[in-house]
Design an enzyme around this catalytic site. Structure first.
Site, PDB file in Angstrom:
ATOM      1  N   SER A  70       0.837  -1.287   0.183  1.00 43.83           N
ATOM      2  CA  SER A  70       0.057   0.092   0.024  1.00 43.83           C
ATOM      3  C   SER A  70       0.780   1.181   0.058  1.00 43.83           C
ATOM      4  O   SER A  70       0.384   2.396  -0.218  1.00 43.83           O
ATOM      5  CB  SER A  70      -0.718   0.099   1.367  1.00 43.83           C
ATOM      6  OG  SER A  70      -1.982  -0.801   1.373  1.00 43.83           O
TER       7      SER A  70
ATOM      8  N   CYS B 254      -2.133   0.358  10.066  1.00 40.83           N
ATOM      9  CA  CYS B 254      -1.728  -1.077   9.963  1.00 40.83           C
ATOM     10  C   CYS B 254      -1.906  -1.616   8.757  1.00 40.83           C
ATOM     11  O   CYS B 254      -2.771  -1.437   8.077  1.00 40.83           O
ATOM     12  CB  CYS B 254      -2.126  -1.529  11.175  1.00 40.83           C
ATOM     13  SG  CYS B 254      -1.726  -1.110  12.903  1.00 40.83           S
ATOM     14  N   PRO B 255      -0.890  -2.199   8.443  1.00 44.90           N
ATOM     15  CA  PRO B 255       0.607  -2.714   9.006  1.00 44.90           C
ATOM     16  C   PRO B 255       1.371  -1.360   9.089  1.00 44.90           C
ATOM     17  O   PRO B 255       2.544  -1.232   9.719  1.00 44.90           O
ATOM     18  CB  PRO B 255       1.288  -3.710   8.192  1.00 44.90           C
ATOM     19  CG  PRO B 255       0.492  -3.867   7.017  1.00 44.90           C
ATOM     20  CD  PRO B 255      -0.963  -3.220   7.336  1.00 44.90           C
ATOM     21  N   GLY B 256       1.130  -0.210   8.073  1.00 47.73           N
ATOM     22  CA  GLY B 256       2.007   0.871   8.238  1.00 47.73           C
ATOM     23  C   GLY B 256       2.725   1.216   6.931  1.00 47.73           C
ATOM     24  O   GLY B 256       3.746   2.121   6.705  1.00 47.73           O
ATOM     25  N   GLY B 257       2.207   0.863   5.858  1.00 46.35           N
ATOM     26  CA  GLY B 257       2.774   1.323   4.390  1.00 46.35           C
ATOM     27  C   GLY B 257       2.454   2.898   4.269  1.00 46.35           C
ATOM     28  O   GLY B 257       3.497   3.324   3.748  1.00 46.35           O
TER      29      GLY B 257
ATOM     30  N   ASP C 155      -5.026   2.819  14.919  1.00 51.86           N
ATOM     31  CA  ASP C 155      -5.532   1.454  14.333  1.00 51.86           C
ATOM     32  C   ASP C 155      -5.545   0.414  15.497  1.00 51.86           C
ATOM     33  O   ASP C 155      -4.713   0.523  16.177  1.00 51.86           O
ATOM     34  CB  ASP C 155      -4.479   0.928  13.129  1.00 51.86           C
ATOM     35  CG  ASP C 155      -5.352  -0.207  12.287  1.00 51.86           C
ATOM     36  OD1 ASP C 155      -5.873  -1.048  12.754  1.00 51.86           O
ATOM     37  OD2 ASP C 155      -5.352   0.239  11.193  1.00 51.86           O
TER      38      ASP C 155
ATOM     39  N   ASP D 185     -10.357   4.309  17.680  1.00 51.03           N
ATOM     40  CA  ASP D 185     -11.555   4.194  16.411  1.00 51.03           C
ATOM     41  C   ASP D 185     -11.029   5.464  15.549  1.00 51.03           C
ATOM     42  O   ASP D 185     -10.991   6.758  16.151  1.00 51.03           O
ATOM     43  CB  ASP D 185     -12.767   4.153  17.041  1.00 51.03           C
ATOM     44  CG  ASP D 185     -13.759   4.323  16.087  1.00 51.03           C
ATOM     45  OD1 ASP D 185     -13.396   4.168  14.658  1.00 51.03           O
ATOM     46  OD2 ASP D 185     -14.973   4.757  16.287  1.00 51.03           O
TER      47      ASP D 185
ATOM     48  N   LYS E  66     -13.176   3.768  -0.821  1.00 48.11           N
ATOM     49  CA  LYS E  66     -13.312   2.385  -1.246  1.00 48.11           C
ATOM     50  C   LYS E  66     -14.554   2.309  -2.269  1.00 48.11           C
ATOM     51  O   LYS E  66     -15.565   2.855  -1.578  1.00 48.11           O
ATOM     52  CB  LYS E  66     -13.373   1.462  -0.183  1.00 48.11           C
ATOM     53  CG  LYS E  66     -12.259   1.512   0.761  1.00 48.11           C
ATOM     54  CD  LYS E  66     -10.968   1.083   0.249  1.00 48.11           C
ATOM     55  CE  LYS E  66      -9.654   1.468   1.280  1.00 48.11           C
ATOM     56  NZ  LYS E  66      -8.568   1.241   0.793  1.00 48.11           N
TER      57      LYS E  66
HETATM   58  C1  LIG Z   1      -6.229  -1.321   3.966  1.00 47.13           C
HETATM   59  S1  LIG Z   1      -5.808  -1.281   5.808  1.00 47.13           S
HETATM   60  C2  LIG Z   1      -4.659   0.195   5.632  1.00 47.13           C
HETATM   61  C3  LIG Z   1      -3.390  -0.289   5.335  1.00 47.13           C
HETATM   62  C4  LIG Z   1      -2.268   0.795   5.416  1.00 47.13           C
HETATM   63  N1  LIG Z   1      -2.702   2.324   4.767  1.00 47.13           N
HETATM   64  C5  LIG Z   1      -0.832   0.348   4.943  1.00 47.13           C
HETATM   65  O1  LIG Z   1      -0.199   0.990   4.046  1.00 47.13           O
HETATM   66  O2  LIG Z   1      -0.385  -0.592   5.659  1.00 47.13           O
HETATM   67  C6  LIG Z   1      -6.995  -0.580   6.663  1.00 47.13           C
HETATM   68  C7  LIG Z   1      -6.737  -0.617   8.062  1.00 47.13           C
HETATM   69  O3  LIG Z   1      -7.964   0.225   8.645  1.00 47.13           O
HETATM   70  C8  LIG Z   1      -8.149  -0.417   9.884  1.00 47.13           C
HETATM   71  N2  LIG Z   1      -9.373   0.156  10.312  1.00 47.13           N
HETATM   72  C9  LIG Z   1     -10.673   0.027   9.709  1.00 47.13           C
HETATM   73  N3  LIG Z   1     -11.513   0.565  10.438  1.00 47.13           N
HETATM   74  C10 LIG Z   1     -11.056   1.383  11.406  1.00 47.13           C
HETATM   75  C11 LIG Z   1     -11.482   2.248  12.149  1.00 47.13           C
HETATM   76  N4  LIG Z   1     -12.864   2.390  12.371  1.00 47.13           N
HETATM   77  N5  LIG Z   1     -10.464   2.705  12.982  1.00 47.13           N
HETATM   78  C12 LIG Z   1      -9.328   2.607  12.981  1.00 47.13           C
HETATM   79  N6  LIG Z   1      -8.840   1.724  12.003  1.00 47.13           N
HETATM   80  C13 LIG Z   1      -9.530   1.192  11.395  1.00 47.13           C
HETATM   81  C14 LIG Z   1      -8.099  -1.858   9.740  1.00 47.13           C
HETATM   82  O4  LIG Z   1      -7.682  -2.366  11.075  1.00 47.13           O
HETATM   83  C15 LIG Z   1      -6.751  -1.843   8.717  1.00 47.13           C
HETATM   84  O5  LIG Z   1      -5.592  -2.187   9.395  1.00 47.13           O
END
Ligand SMILES: C[S@@+](CC[C@H](N)C(=O)[O-])C[C@H]1O[C@@H](n2cnc3c(N)ncnc32)[C@H](O)[C@@H]1O
Length: 361
Positions: free
Chosen positions: A190, A223-226, A242, A262, A308
């Site tokens: 990501s 997460c994971p942190g990209g 996250d 959240d 999305k």
């Molecule tokens: C597609 S991943 C993100 C990838 C991230 N951008 C990366 O580069 O690694 C989506 C993340 O959003 C988090 N997430 C979804 N709903 C959330 C919320 N309401 N509050 C905080 N984190 C949330 C999920 O736990 C997940 O880790």
């Protein structure tokens, strides 16, 4: 023929077509669309011949979300003899009145699996075609000062569309795609999405000022942190929000604070955040409103985020989100802002949006 040929990600032909029809009709350009699902391109046939070139000059390409590249297609050269494709293209051009002299040649193909098989051929074919185009006066001897780009777009090895685009209003990139190498130490692929977003939305000369070391950033759904990796790499301090686990090497930099919270209710303690980024998988309308709210409350200056997309009516859904954000910002007293969306190469079922609050002077 006089058409506009639009390049897009395979599967997004309807979105690119609907968007273009809307934008074109608002500028008095009407026509009909020919789009085969999965082909990676759309043909918009103009009812009035001269309007194909006009619209590619008056509509800024960066206003289009789902179109990566375009040109005004003037010829469709079909069923070519593979022993003399150069000759057939030149012959077709010679039958054409007023085909403009161009400065540069681009031989391309759709970004599909079938299209990719043409890429080697397109590269090789460019050399003899360029030579012949020059000999016959279709390409200027000197590239400089000529704003016309000549496009030859092969849909298979016997058929191509030939046309023109304005160098200042088309993508300079091959196939309109920004290719990036995945950094080997990034926690997820990501990371490429945010890198591409920064390159597409922030002019290079502004990087030093707007992507500065020492800035504070918030990453919602980190997460994971990209994405956090991209901010850390630029020397920023990141609040990563996250409930998941974040990459340890990012924590080891000392630039990241991880909050298990959240993203929809998180509020930064100090109001010194410049960048807000968000990649949470959630309903696009919900994310759009959250982002507009942060900007309206002046909790950040710039936001970069993904929306999305639903399975159906993707274009309409993006438009709805853009409208929601504009309304929310205006209702909350934010009058000067810029808002742009793009279906980036590294995006799949999502678009990337950039929102920036401007200072009112
Ligand atoms: C597609 S991943 C993100 C990838 C991230 N951008 C990366 O580069 O690694 C989506 C993340 O959003 C988090 N997430 C979804 N709903 C959330 C919320 N309401 N509050 C905080 N984190 C949330 C999920 O736990 C997940 O880790």
């Amino acid at each position: 023929m006089a058409a506009v040929l639009l390049y897009c990600r395979a599967g997004f032909e309807n979105d690119a077509a609907n968007e273009f029809m809307q934008q074109a009709s608002e500028r008095g350009v009407f026509g009909y669309v020919n789009a085969k699902k999965g082909s990676g391109y759309v043909i918009f046939e103009c009812y009035q011949q001269e309007q194909a070139e006009q619209i590619t000059n008056i509509l800024p390409i960066e206003h289009l979300i789902f179109t990566r590249q375009w040109f005004a297609s003037i010829l469709h050269v079909q069923n070519m003899d593979i022993k003399d494709r150069v000759g057939e293209i030149i012959h077709a051009l010679q039958q054409q009145d007023n085909f403009p002299v161009c400065g540069n040649l681009r031989v391309e193909h759709p970004d599909t699996d079938a299209g990719k098989e043409l890429s080697k051929f397109c590269r090789k074919f460019t050399v003899p075609l360029r030579q012949s185009l020059r000999q016959h006066g279709f390409l200027a001897k000197q590239e400089q000062d000529n704003e016309n780009e000549l496009f030859v777009f092969f849909t298979d090895n016997q058929n191509c569309y030939v046309g023109v685009a304005n160098k200042n209003n088309c993508s300079p990139l091959p196939l309109g795609i920004l290719r990036l190498k995945a950094p080997s130490d990034a926690p997820s692929r990501s990371a490429l999405k945010l890198e591409e977003a920064f390159q597409v939305f922030i002019p290079k000369i502004k990087h030093e000022e707007r992507l500065r070391s020492g800035m504070n950033a918030v990453d919602l759904g980190a997460c994971p942190g990209g994405w956090t990796y991209q901010l850390v790499k630029r020397g920023m301090f990141v609040q990563a929000i996250d409930n998941g686990a974040i990459d340890q090497s990012l924590m080891d930099t000392g630039q990241v604070t991880h909050f298990m919270a959240d993203g929809f209710s998180y509020e930064p303690k100090k109001k010194n955040v410049y960048w807000l980024v968000c990649d949470m998988v959630e309903k696009p309308q919900r994310v759009a409103l959250l982002m507009a709210d942060w900007v309206a409350k002046e909790w950040c200056v710039e936001a970069m985020f993904n929306l999305k997309l639903p399975m159906k009516r993707r274009y309409e859904s993006v438009m709805e989100c853009m409208e929601l954000m504009r309304d929310h910002l205006k209702e909350n007293g934010c009058r000067k802002f810029s808002l742009r969306a793009k279906h980036l190469y590294h995006d799949r079922e999502e678009v990337t949006v950039h929102l920036r609050r401007h200072r009112v002077s």
